[in-house]
Design a protein around this motif. Structure first.
Motif, short mmCIF file in Angstrom:
data_model
loop_
_atom_site.label_atom_id
_atom_site.label_comp_id
_atom_site.label_asym_id
_atom_site.label_seq_id
_atom_site.Cartn_x
_atom_site.Cartn_y
_atom_site.Cartn_z
N PRO A 172 -6.88 6.17 2.73
CA PRO A 172 -7.38 4.83 2.42
C PRO A 172 -6.51 3.70 2.96
O PRO A 172 -7.03 2.72 3.47
N PRO A 173 -5.16 3.78 2.89
CA PRO A 173 -4.38 2.69 3.45
C PRO A 173 -4.60 2.51 4.95
O PRO A 173 -4.61 1.39 5.45
N LEU A 200 -8.51 -4.60 7.85
CA LEU A 200 -7.83 -5.89 7.75
C LEU A 200 -7.48 -6.42 9.14
O LEU A 200 -7.59 -7.62 9.40
N ALA A 259 -10.84 5.75 -2.13
CA ALA A 259 -10.96 4.58 -1.24
C ALA A 259 -11.74 3.45 -1.90
O ALA A 259 -12.24 2.56 -1.22
N ASN A 263 -7.41 3.15 6.56
CA ASN A 263 -8.71 2.50 6.68
C ASN A 263 -8.60 1.03 6.31
O ASN A 263 -9.17 0.16 6.97
N THR A 264 -7.89 0.75 5.24
CA THR A 264 -7.71 -0.64 4.80
C THR A 264 -6.99 -1.44 5.88
O THR A 264 -7.41 -2.54 6.23
N VAL A 322 0.89 -6.86 4.92
CA VAL A 322 0.51 -5.55 4.41
C VAL A 322 1.73 -4.64 4.55
O VAL A 322 2.23 -4.44 5.64
N LEU A 337 -11.18 -0.44 -1.01
CA LEU A 337 -11.52 -1.06 0.28
C LEU A 337 -12.45 -2.25 0.16
O LEU A 337 -12.12 -3.33 0.63
N LEU A 360 -11.14 -5.35 -1.95
CA LEU A 360 -9.95 -5.92 -1.32
C LEU A 360 -10.32 -6.69 -0.06
O LEU A 360 -9.95 -7.85 0.11
N ILE A 361 -11.07 -6.04 0.83
CA ILE A 361 -11.47 -6.69 2.09
C ILE A 361 -12.34 -7.92 1.80
O ILE A 361 -12.11 -8.99 2.38
N LEU A 388 0.81 -1.22 0.00
CA LEU A 388 0.00 0.00 0.00
C LEU A 388 0.85 1.27 0.00
O LEU A 388 0.32 2.36 0.15
#
Length: 150
Positions: free
Chosen positions: A128-129, A136, A95, A131-132, A119, A98, A101-102, A87
């Motif tokens: 966004p990273p 995760l 975003a 949040n990701t 990650v 998200l 990917l999730i 990321l």
């Protein structure tokens, strides 16, 4: 596969702690300039998928959800047991990655288990990273690898 990516994967796979560090080589600036799109590669020998998500999609490029769907389909057909998500190139803004990917990760038990998901984040990874990474952490057991600026 370049030495940079191979080194990154080896660092990620050899982590004993939940978080590791990665020192960026002096040559990474040249590599970073060439990498403007999403990409993935699969190492069939150790059944590892390495996914690099780009800063911004190029005009006319494949949408993020289609790219991730293709990547997960390839990972499934290769029998991948490990997923490394880079990321570092995402520094804010969009975003849209998200949900696909999730969803792709949590629907595959092999990536949710401990040691199945790595990650990679960097000093500029935010928005966004973050949040990701948070999601995760809630739904999987990722090992975070942090790049240390050189």
């Amino acid at each position: 596969m370049s030495r940079l990516w191979l080194g990154l994967i080896l660092v990620a796979l050899s982590c004993m702690e939940p978080t590791g560090t990665y020192q960026r080589p002096a040559t990474s600036l040249i590599l970073e300039q060439r990498q403007q799109s999403n990409s993935y590669s699969i190492n069939v020998a150790n059944r590892t998928v390495y996914v690099r998500l780009a800063r911004t999609p190029r005009e006319g490029a494949e949408p993020v959800h289609a790219f991730l769907q293709s990547m997960f389909a390839s990972a499934d057909s290769a029998g991948a047991r490990r997923l490394v998500i880079d990321l570092r190139s995402i520094t804010g803004g969009d975003a849209r990655l998200l949900v696909p990917l999730i969803k792709g990760i949590v629907t595959r038990d092999r990536f949710v288990r401990s040691g199945g998901l790595y990650v990679v984040v960097g000093p500029n990874s935010f928005s966004p990273p973050q949040n990701t990474a948070k999601l995760l952490r809630l739904y999987a057991n990722p090992i975070f690898v942090r790049e240390v600026p050189g």
